[in-house]
Motif scaffolding. Sequence first.
Motif, mmCIF file in Angstrom:
data_model
loop_
_atom_site.group_PDB
_atom_site.id
_atom_site.type_symbol
_atom_site.label_atom_id
_atom_site.label_comp_id
_atom_site.label_asym_id
_atom_site.label_seq_id
_atom_site.Cartn_x
_atom_site.Cartn_y
_atom_site.Cartn_z
ATOM 1 N N HIS A 76 43.472 79.893 26.143
ATOM 2 C CA HIS A 76 44.454 79.030 25.504
ATOM 3 C C HIS A 76 45.392 79.870 24.652
ATOM 4 C CE1 HIS A 76 41.272 79.106 22.325
ATOM 5 N NE2 HIS A 76 42.322 79.189 21.538
ATOM 6 N N GLN B 155 46.583 75.292 27.477
ATOM 7 C CA GLN B 155 45.121 75.268 27.531
ATOM 8 C C GLN B 155 44.669 75.304 28.977
ATOM 9 O OE1 GLN B 155 42.393 74.817 24.985
ATOM 10 N NE2 GLN B 155 41.407 75.516 26.851
ATOM 11 N N HIS C 198 46.886 74.881 33.989
ATOM 12 C CA HIS C 198 47.037 74.885 32.541
ATOM 13 C C HIS C 198 47.734 73.621 32.088
ATOM 14 C CE1 HIS C 198 45.905 78.916 30.847
ATOM 15 N NE2 HIS C 198 45.765 79.122 32.135
#
Length: 325
Positions: free
Chosen positions: A130, A158, A167
């Motif tokens: 992240h 993240q 992501h």
Amino acid sequence: MRRLLTLTAVLAALYGGYWFVGSRAVLSGVETALGQLRDKGRVNYASVGLVGFPSRFDLTVEAPELHGADFTWAAPFLQVFALSYKPNQIIAVWPHEQSVTVAGQRIDLASEDMRASALFGAANALPLDHAQLVAKAPAVTSPGGWSATAAEARFASQSAGEDGRRHRIGVEVTDIALSGIAAAAGSDVPLPATVERVWLDAALDFDRPLDRFAGDTPPRLASADITGARIVWGAMELSAEGRIEVTASGAPEGQIAVTATEWRQMLTTARDLGLVSAQEAANIERMLDGLSRTTKDPARVSLPFTFKEGLVYLGPFPLGPAPRL
């Protein structure tokens, strides 16, 4: 007591040796990577230094420059910090002033504070787990006479999949004050003083993981799920959601639904700023007027944009080539 002192001295010497070896390895690795990128014409810099004994690795790159197609970023320095006992978690700090040159036009960037943090996995490839970036009081100034400031800008990413290719991202910029936009476009149209919020929530899939090998060949965007996107500017509001997939050639395929509130004011603003011609604005107004008559709120219209075979459609009507991603 003597044994304790001896043990302490031995441990301190071992830790000092670890820091020295680790710092040399970090510095050598960074210099090698930057040197390879400089040979390819993608970066330039004056020098690299590392301090922080005994608990940190504090890396400073002096006069860094990043070069891309019709794009250059430059700053007086860039600093990257990491704890020596946790080197996979880093913090990057930018100077108060930077510059970006796009298509030959320089734009100056300023901020009270701009920093990012990132955590990488423990695997050899160092997959990104992240990251987040926060810029306080960012400001953008153009030689063309326009400028923009904001209260704060935030970006977060993240990892949302085991293979590191998906992501979840979020972007938010608040209280954007615009100055000189109309004058730069040769118009005297009055504009709302502040864009209250720009916001994006999406999930992106890439063809390769985001890890330390991504610098060799940047991962290609494979798909995007837009959970929500919104721009609020006075009474005008633009929101969007949908999903697109990206072909190997970079053409998007899918649909994004866009909802425009106070669309007549948007269209007038776009026309007065020279973003669309008077004839184009008249054609768009007739089309949107017909759509708005079928809704409960005539000030709001929903527009289904479809991306197919390299073209973008509004409903069944082709608008032109779709942008390459």
